[in-house]
Scaffold this active site. Structure first.
Site, PDB file in Angstrom:
ATOM      1  N   THR A   1      14.923  58.252 -52.639  1.00 28.55           N
ATOM      2  CA  THR A   1      14.124  59.143 -53.482  1.00 28.55           C
ATOM      3  C   THR A   1      14.965  59.680 -54.630  1.00 28.55           C
ATOM      4  OG1 THR A   1      12.733  59.794 -51.614  1.00 28.55           O
ATOM      5  CG2 THR A   1      12.770  61.267 -53.520  1.00 28.55           C
TER       6      THR A   1
ATOM      7  N   ASN B   1       5.367  64.052 -48.768  1.00 29.88           N
ATOM      8  CA  ASN B   1       5.602  63.163 -49.900  1.00 29.88           C
ATOM      9  C   ASN B   1       5.923  61.738 -49.449  1.00 29.88           C
ATOM     10  OD1 ASN B   1       7.949  64.833 -49.041  1.00 29.88           O
ATOM     11  ND2 ASN B   1       9.111  63.412 -50.320  1.00 29.88           N
TER      12      ASN B   1
ATOM     13  N   CYS C   1       4.946  58.971 -54.753  1.00 33.85           N
ATOM     14  CA  CYS C   1       4.251  59.939 -53.893  1.00 33.85           C
ATOM     15  C   CYS C   1       3.455  60.921 -54.745  1.00 33.85           C
ATOM     16  CB  CYS C   1       5.247  60.678 -53.002  1.00 33.85           C
ATOM     17  SG  CYS C   1       6.545  61.583 -53.878  1.00 33.85           S
TER      18      CYS C   1
END
Length: 295
Positions: free
Chosen positions: A163, A270, A127
């Site tokens: 993430t 993101n 991202c």
């Protein structure tokens, strides 16, 4: 033009947001969602919407219903994608990789999308990479960037297990992308998870040290604005926070990304920039395939 059938691998935040966005695509038809947790919100929503659902992972999908998709979006993790890439390649599937695994070539739509449409695995970097590498490239078009450093700050709430598991890969892959795609001779990437309440939208700081003799503030600002406008065509929430700042041979650009609010909260820019970019790349691949077939 007939739509190309696609499947989503990964039923977490990114995969579920991708599912919602694909409903608006004029070139892509979602047929299946693949995961490993039958209780995940993504698989439950996919089942409710009438898509084929596989909770036995990629192995189950490929053994039972491989014909359901020509293209697979991998929204799992970098480590998992290394395994997935091999299986999907052997199955003859086109892959859009939303993890930092970087098995295939790095793709940033505003920079090099047209270069790799014949490849079977395209990597979307991270991202932070999608938000900042285009800016570094825009600066580098005017003045050679000797060093670039980016700081991506995201809301802690927007960082799910995937993430968080990819933090090391995020910094390494983004830094390499700043060099390989952005054009910087040296790149560095930092990610910050901000626990503030209410959650902040994604914010990115881009710092670039350029060749003094090539510094042209007007040309750099114009180049950055052109790049921002292009990205906004597929990520509407992408914008400059201020005009580019200049000090000696240092250029500083601040950009932020607000999500579309499809499945994820708007502060999750993101994640939104990754899903929007994935669809942009996939649709360009489909159009390229159609043109090639008509020649």
């Amino acid at each position: 033009m007939a739509k190309v059938k696609v499947a989503i691998l990964g039923s977490g935040n990114i995969g579920t947001d991708l599912m919602i966005k694909l409903e608006r695509s004029s070139h892509l038809e979602l047929t299946a969602m693949i995961g490993i947790d039958p209780e995940s919100d993504g698989l439950k929503k996919a089942k409710t919407k009438g898509y084929y659902v596989f909770d036995g992972g990629l192995k189950q999908f490929l053994s039972e219903a491989s014909e359901l998709a020509d293209l697979v979006f991998d929204a799992t993790s970098a480590k998992a994608h290394v395994r997935h890439a091999k299986a999907l390649r052997e199955a003859g599937k086109m892959v859009i990789d939303l993890t930092p695994a970087a098995v295939g070539p790095y793709v940033v739509p505003s920079v090099n999308l047209g270069d790799y449409l014949e490849e079977s695995n395209l990597n979307l970097i991270t991202c932070g990479g999608q938000a900042t590498i285009p800016i570094v490239h825009a600066i580098n078009r005017v003045a050679q960037v000797h060093y670039s450093e980016i700081v991506a700050t995201i809301a802690s709430k927007s960082a799910g297990p995937g993430t968080r598991a990819n933090i090391d890969e995020f910094t390494q892959t983004t830094a390499h992308g700043l060099e390989a795609i952005g054009g910087a001779k040296k790149g560095k990437a930092i990610i910050i998870l901000n626990p503030a309440e209410p959650p902040i939208i994604m914010r990115n700081a881009v710092y670039a040290l350029v060749e003094c003799e090539q510094m042209d503030e007007v040309a750099i600002a114009r180049s950055v604005q052109e790049t921002v406008a292009y990205i906004q065509s597929y990520v509407p929430g992408y914008r400059l926070r201020t005009e580019p700042l200049f000090e000696g041979n240092k250029v500083t650009v601040f950009v932020e990304v607000e999500g579309a609010g499809d499945y994820l909260p708007t502060y999750s820019g993101n994640l939104d920039i990754m899903t929007a970019t994935a669809i942009k790349v996939a649709e360009e691949w489909v159009q390229h395939r159609v043109k090639a077939a008509s020649v």
